[in-house]
Design an enzyme around this catalytic site. Structure first.
Site, short mmCIF file in Angstrom:
data_model
loop_
_atom_site.label_atom_id
_atom_site.label_comp_id
_atom_site.label_asym_id
_atom_site.label_seq_id
_atom_site.Cartn_x
_atom_site.Cartn_y
_atom_site.Cartn_z
CG HIS A 160 -59.68 35.14 51.68
ND1 HIS A 160 -60.70 36.05 51.53
CD2 HIS A 160 -60.02 34.07 50.91
CE1 HIS A 160 -61.61 35.55 50.72
NE2 HIS A 160 -61.22 34.35 50.33
CG ASP A 182 -63.88 30.73 47.61
OD1 ASP A 182 -63.79 30.05 48.64
OD2 ASP A 182 -63.79 31.97 47.62
#
Ligand code: DNO
Ligand code: MN
Length: 395
Positions: A241, A353
């Site tokens: 990430h 997200d």
């Protein structure tokens, strides 16, 4: 699986923090997601994830008619990020957890390599004109925290003359209540894992100072080399990430903030297991990041996507905006994702997200960024966008 052009959709997924998440598995199903992104948040960083614990979570998810598609995150212990004396012990634990996950059929793992803190914001309830609330990052607030709460030596040099001038102008705003809130939000770390203290943050800064960007890059490469055999044997894909926000804060080094960083990582350990979680909101907060271009360049190694948008102002402050509106060209990103997906044998999972806190959720206790209705709205918009792109291809 044969992937005829346009026949396979991205997997619509949703983060679930486990049985204590105020959003239930039934809510997730009603939102229309089929995939779940989850982790054993109850276990401290670095502890081995046992097969029975993994299976317990997997069974819960499947009993609700959903599929656990991504493990996010299998966290990296600070001993690995700093490569201190305990590193080999924690690498061995990581490899065992990976093998246990693979034995349970879980083979795509998301992680980050940000020092000490996970994502950082300065306000978790930034009021939007329509009454909803968003997560917000304000440079002047972080400069105040750095210079007046953390009291980092030389901190003012990390900020532009504009931000330092703004700080002087706004100094009166920082009464005790605002200082307390700011400290709480910045030190929060990962919502489910409790916060760090200002004192321990100071100690961490000292540890990371000699490591710097080059050292942290090397430590990431060392970590990836150490798990490479296990990943290749078990068919595991790792997805890193990006840094959130994608620039150094509080003097801590950052190594996954832009295209050059991501390319370095992919080339340094040039093996297919070493992949990226393409988080549009994280990368999108960077002043020079061209998201469609990044995805076009490294897309072959993207195995998971986080889709959300951000809106920056002239000073670089940003808030999380609606999924399809903001500085990220989501239409072009989605086009590129759809194209990538058509080359794959397995669909790429994405999740909305974060989302705004809105409607009935305004009255509820929620995990910041992870309330139900805002993400439901985001998922609905993104699913419509994908469908529109797919159907225009077939005309
Ligand atoms: C921010 C979020 C993060 C992310 C972790 C991954 O963009 O997606 O909470 O999940 O940093 O390790
Ligand atoms: Mn993300």
């Amino acid at each position: 699986m044969i992937n005829k052009k346009g026949s396979m959709k991205l997997t619509q997924s949703w983060r679930w923090y486990g049985p204590n998440d105020p959003v239930s598995l039934s809510d997730i199903r009603q939102a229309g997601a089929s995939g779940v992104v989850s982790a054993l948040h109850q276990l401290p960083h670095g502890e081995i994830w046992r097969e029975d614990q993994i299976m317990e979570r997997k069974n819960m998810i499947e009993a609700a008619g959903l599929e656990w598609v991504i493990v996010e995150s299998l966290p990296i212990h600070e001993a690995i990020k700093t490569r201190n004396g305990d590193v080999e012990h924690y690498l061995e634990n990581y490899r065992i957890s990976l093998r246990n996950l693979a034995a349970c059929g879980l083979k795509t793992i998301c992680y980050n390599f940000m020092p000490v803190l996970d994502w950082t914001r300065t306000d978790l309830a930034y009021a939007l004109p329509n009454g909803a609330k968003a997560l917000y990052f304000d440079w002047t607030d972080i400069a105040f925290f750095d210079q007046h709460i953390l009291k980092r030596a030389g901190a003012e040099k990390s900020y532009s003359p504009e931000i330092n001038a703004e700080l002087l102008k706004r100094l009166d705003e920082f009464d005790n209540e605002k200082r307390r809130q700011l400290e709480e939000v910045v030190c929060m770390g990962v919502p489910t894992e409790g916060s760090v203290s200002v004192e321990s943050l100071r100690e961490s800064l000292e540890i990371y100072r000699p490591i710097g960007k080059l050292g942290l890059r090397k430590n990431l490469a060392y970590f990836l080399e150490s798990i490479a055999d296990v990943c290749e044997e078990e068919g595991i894909k790792m997805t890193l990430h990006p840094d959130d926000p994608p620039f150094p804060i509080l003097g801590l080094p950052r190594i996954a903030s832009n295209l050059e960083d991501l390319q370095w990582i992919l080339e340094e350990v040039d093996k297919p297991f070493n992949g990226i979680c393409f988080c549009t909101g994280s990368l999108g907060a960077g002043p020079f990041n061209d998201l469609p271009r990044i995805l076009r360049t490294i897309g072959g190694r993207v195995y998971f996507a986080h889709l959300r948008n951000v809106k920056k102002d002239a000073l670089g402050n940003f808030h999380e905006s609606d999924h399809l509106e903001g500085d990220v060209d989501m239409v072009t990103v989605m086009r590129e994702l759809v194209r990538l997906n058509q080359e794959r044998s397995e669909p790429i999972p994405f999740r909305p997200d974060h989302g705004h806190q809105m409607l009935d959720d305004l009255e509820k206790i929620t995990n910041p960024g992870y309330s139900a209705i805002g993400r439901l709205k985001g998922l609905a918009e993104l699913r419509g966008l994908e469908l529109g792109i797919l159907s225009s291809q077939n005309q």
